[in-house]
Design an enzyme around this catalytic site. Structure first.
Site, short mmCIF file in Angstrom:
data_model
loop_
_atom_site.label_atom_id
_atom_site.label_comp_id
_atom_site.label_asym_id
_atom_site.label_seq_id
_atom_site.Cartn_x
_atom_site.Cartn_y
_atom_site.Cartn_z
N SER A 144 -31.20 6.26 -126.80
CA SER A 144 -32.64 6.53 -126.83
C SER A 144 -33.38 5.73 -125.78
CB SER A 144 -33.22 6.09 -128.18
OG SER A 144 -32.66 6.78 -129.23
N HIS A 165 -29.53 13.30 -124.04
CA HIS A 165 -30.42 12.76 -125.08
C HIS A 165 -30.98 13.89 -125.92
CE1 HIS A 165 -34.24 10.54 -126.42
NE2 HIS A 165 -33.23 10.17 -127.17
N GLU A 177 -32.73 16.15 -123.05
CA GLU A 177 -32.95 15.44 -121.79
C GLU A 177 -31.59 15.16 -121.17
OE1 GLU A 177 -37.14 13.06 -122.57
OE2 GLU A 177 -35.31 12.01 -123.07
N ASN A 215 -39.25 9.43 -125.09
CA ASN A 215 -39.39 8.14 -125.79
C ASN A 215 -40.27 7.14 -125.06
OD1 ASN A 215 -37.91 8.98 -127.91
ND2 ASN A 215 -36.03 7.92 -127.37
N1 CAA Z 1 -31.00 21.54 -140.23
C1 CAA Z 1 -31.33 22.84 -140.30
N2 CAA Z 1 -32.58 23.29 -140.52
C2 CAA Z 1 -33.54 22.37 -140.69
C3 CAA Z 1 -33.27 20.97 -140.64
C4 CAA Z 1 -31.94 20.58 -140.40
N3 CAA Z 1 -31.58 19.29 -140.31
N4 CAA Z 1 -34.43 20.30 -140.84
C5 CAA Z 1 -35.39 21.22 -141.00
N5 CAA Z 1 -34.86 22.47 -140.92
C6 CAA Z 1 -35.56 23.75 -141.00
C7 CAA Z 1 -35.87 24.17 -142.43
O1 CAA Z 1 -34.83 24.93 -142.98
C8 CAA Z 1 -37.15 24.95 -142.26
O2 CAA Z 1 -36.90 26.28 -141.92
P1 CAA Z 1 -37.95 27.46 -142.33
O3 CAA Z 1 -39.30 27.01 -141.86
O4 CAA Z 1 -37.46 28.66 -141.62
O5 CAA Z 1 -37.85 27.52 -143.81
C9 CAA Z 1 -37.82 24.32 -141.06
O6 CAA Z 1 -36.84 23.57 -140.38
C10 CAA Z 1 -38.95 23.44 -141.48
O7 CAA Z 1 -38.44 22.44 -142.35
P2 CAA Z 1 -39.20 21.83 -143.60
O8 CAA Z 1 -40.04 22.90 -144.23
O9 CAA Z 1 -38.21 21.12 -144.45
O10 CAA Z 1 -40.11 20.69 -143.01
P3 CAA Z 1 -41.10 20.68 -141.79
O11 CAA Z 1 -41.85 21.94 -141.67
O12 CAA Z 1 -41.83 19.40 -141.89
O13 CAA Z 1 -40.14 20.58 -140.51
C11 CAA Z 1 -39.18 19.12 -138.94
C12 CAA Z 1 -39.21 19.59 -140.39
C13 CAA Z 1 -38.56 20.23 -138.05
C14 CAA Z 1 -38.31 17.91 -138.90
C15 CAA Z 1 -40.65 18.84 -138.45
O14 CAA Z 1 -41.31 18.03 -139.38
C16 CAA Z 1 -40.70 18.16 -137.10
O15 CAA Z 1 -40.57 18.80 -136.06
N6 CAA Z 1 -40.91 16.82 -137.10
C17 CAA Z 1 -40.98 16.03 -135.89
C18 CAA Z 1 -39.59 15.68 -135.43
C19 CAA Z 1 -39.60 14.91 -134.17
O16 CAA Z 1 -40.60 14.58 -133.57
N7 CAA Z 1 -38.38 14.59 -133.71
C20 CAA Z 1 -38.19 13.76 -132.55
C21 CAA Z 1 -37.95 12.34 -132.98
S1 CAA Z 1 -37.75 11.25 -131.63
C22 CAA Z 1 -36.14 11.47 -131.20
O17 CAA Z 1 -35.40 12.18 -131.80
C23 CAA Z 1 -35.69 10.69 -130.01
C24 CAA Z 1 -35.19 9.33 -130.20
O18 CAA Z 1 -34.39 8.90 -129.34
C25 CAA Z 1 -35.62 8.44 -131.29
P1 NAD Z 2 -26.96 6.13 -137.24
O1 NAD Z 2 -27.16 4.73 -137.66
O2 NAD Z 2 -27.42 7.24 -138.11
O3 NAD Z 2 -25.40 6.38 -136.93
C1 NAD Z 2 -24.62 5.57 -136.10
C2 NAD Z 2 -23.15 5.77 -136.50
O4 NAD Z 2 -22.33 5.12 -135.52
C3 NAD Z 2 -22.79 5.15 -137.86
O5 NAD Z 2 -22.20 6.14 -138.68
C4 NAD Z 2 -21.79 4.04 -137.51
O6 NAD Z 2 -20.78 3.90 -138.50
C5 NAD Z 2 -21.21 4.55 -136.20
N1 NAD Z 2 -20.65 3.51 -135.34
C6 NAD Z 2 -21.20 2.32 -135.01
N2 NAD Z 2 -20.40 1.67 -134.15
C7 NAD Z 2 -19.33 2.48 -133.91
C8 NAD Z 2 -18.16 2.38 -133.09
N3 NAD Z 2 -17.95 1.32 -132.32
N4 NAD Z 2 -17.29 3.42 -133.10
C9 NAD Z 2 -17.49 4.50 -133.87
N5 NAD Z 2 -18.58 4.65 -134.67
C10 NAD Z 2 -19.49 3.66 -134.68
O7 NAD Z 2 -27.64 6.24 -135.78
P2 NAD Z 2 -28.32 7.53 -135.09
O8 NAD Z 2 -29.73 7.61 -135.53
O9 NAD Z 2 -27.42 8.70 -135.22
O10 NAD Z 2 -28.35 7.03 -133.57
C11 NAD Z 2 -27.20 7.05 -132.77
C12 NAD Z 2 -27.60 6.95 -131.30
O11 NAD Z 2 -28.47 8.05 -130.98
C13 NAD Z 2 -28.36 5.67 -130.93
O12 NAD Z 2 -28.03 5.33 -129.62
C14 NAD Z 2 -29.81 6.13 -131.02
O13 NAD Z 2 -30.67 5.36 -130.23
C15 NAD Z 2 -29.70 7.55 -130.48
N6 NAD Z 2 -30.76 8.47 -130.91
C16 NAD Z 2 -31.29 8.39 -132.18
C17 NAD Z 2 -32.26 9.30 -132.55
C18 NAD Z 2 -32.86 9.26 -133.93
O14 NAD Z 2 -33.90 9.90 -134.16
N7 NAD Z 2 -32.29 8.57 -134.89
C19 NAD Z 2 -32.68 10.30 -131.66
C20 NAD Z 2 -32.08 10.38 -130.39
C21 NAD Z 2 -31.13 9.45 -130.01
#
Ligand code: CAA
Ligand code: NAD
Length: 309
Positions: A144, A165, A177, A215
């Protein structure tokens, strides 16, 4: 299956060896992201192995993928229970689970790492992956926030290394990405873009900069919401409601942080703060730190900013 259309020579290699087609994908890390990446890869008819050091994470991933597929199948074949079952089992049949990393990357054309966001652990893993994989395997990270140049420091051939990503939840989020660092070859980058399209994602090209595109904007916003709350300016539910109804976000910043995982949010910010200590947008949050210390990592642990059943 992906076809190899790119004929560009592999930059940085003295031979003209072509990288192989992507048929076999190994995903390392069976958490939130790894299970979603495995699901979309298998759904694109690729053979997938998911590796985790923890057997219970693999068991949880198996269940999570199955229930996610059931949601997808219900939508796709609303009135056809047979077609729903066929879709779920055909995708599950293409996914194997393993705790043996070296064995699982031997035949991989593409390795996608999705383990904990920790530079030392990732670096060590990548050296081991390279030693066990074929000399043509594409090696990628789903990091991330970490710089690819840092994660891949110990790799002997950096031309086959890049970033994929994905976003959480992977089956629903349409973006991928695709990240290249200074040594990623054109051929590798092209193949990663092709893989992204094959798994149904819209791809954007990113440079090796902190947080890439999404991010770099999203994570400081989530921490700014925390600072707003910590100053006592508004309650968490009000901030969430405000951003959903006033800015059109599907989740408010606290709901989203819980969804991403508070540990992952903390690891991202700690890493950036260490690298850029004067950047105010990268300031850690004492509240977030205390929740993570208490094991309250968000939805995945049942409690974070909010409680979950
Ligand atoms: N698998 C399959 N389908 C899924 C699912 C999953 N894991 N999660 C949700 N869905 C589907 C549901 O079945 C539902 O379908 P219908 O509308 O056709 O019934 C639809 O998605 C909507 O789901 P919900 O009604 O349960 O809930 P919601 O409307 O709140 O949607 C969500 C859920 C798609 C997660 C929405 O809330 C959303 O887009 N949230 C923002 C997510 C976001 O910003 N993600 C990025 C995070 S940052 C990141 O990932 C990067 C990083 O490195 C940290
Ligand atoms: P998570 O904590 O849900 O899962 C991580 C998994 O890695 C665990 O099951 C752990 O047992 C396993 N693990 C740790 N060390 C290991 C090793 N050496 N060998 C094998 N398995 C190992 O984490 P996550 O949320 O799936 O995030 C995983 C990666 O994806 C991170 O780099 C995170 O920054 C990135 N990411 C996370 C998100 C998010 O929304 N959570 C979105 C995009 C990218």
């Amino acid at each position: 299956m992906l076809s190899s259309t790119c004929t560009a020579a592999v930059r940085g290699l003295s031979t003209t060896a072509q990288l192989s087609k992507i048929n076999n994908v190994t995903v390392i890390g069976a958490g939130l992201m790894g299970s979603g990446i495995a699901q979309v890869s298998a759904n694109a008819k690729l053979n997938v192995v998911v590796v985790d050091s923890n057997q219970s994470a693999l068991d949880k991933a198996q269940k999570g993928i199955e229930s996610s597929l059931q949601r997808v199948a219900k939508k796709k074949h609303a009135d056809d229970a047979k077609a729903q079952t066929a879709l779920v089992s055909s995708v599950l049949d293409r996914i194997k689970m393993s705790t043996n990393m070296s064995d699982s990357v031997k035949d991989a054309d593409l390795v996608i790492e999705a383990i904990v966001e920790n530079i030392d652990i990732k670096r060590k893993l990548f050296a081991e992956v390279e030693a066990a994989a074929k000399p043509t395997t594409l090696i990628t990270t789903n990091t991330s926030s970490l710089r690819l140049a840092d994660i891949g420091l110990n790799l002997k051939d950096k031309t086959r290394f890049g970033g994929l990503h994905f976003f959480n939840p992977v089956p629903m989020m349409k973006l991928l990405e695709v990240v290249r660092h200074n040594d990623t070859s054109d051929d590798t980058f092209q193949k990663l873009m092709e893989y992204g399209k094959a798994v149904g994602k819209t791809t954007v090209a990113c440079k090796d900069t902190p947080g890439f595109i999404v991010n770099r904007l999203l994570v400081p916003y989530m921490f700014e919401a925390l600072r707003l709350y910590e100053r006592g300016d508004a309650s968490m539910p009000d901030i969430d409601v405000a951003m959903k109804l006033g800015a059109g976000y599907p989740m408010g910043p606290f709901e989203l942080s819980d969804y991403v995982g508070l540990d992952t949010c903390k690891f991202i910010m700690d890493g950036w703060h260490k690298q850029y200590p004067d950047e105010v947008a990268f300031k850690p949050s004492p509240l977030l730190d205390s929740l993570v210390d208490a094991g309250k990592t968000g939805r995945k642990s049942g409690e974070g900013f909010y409680k979950y059943k």
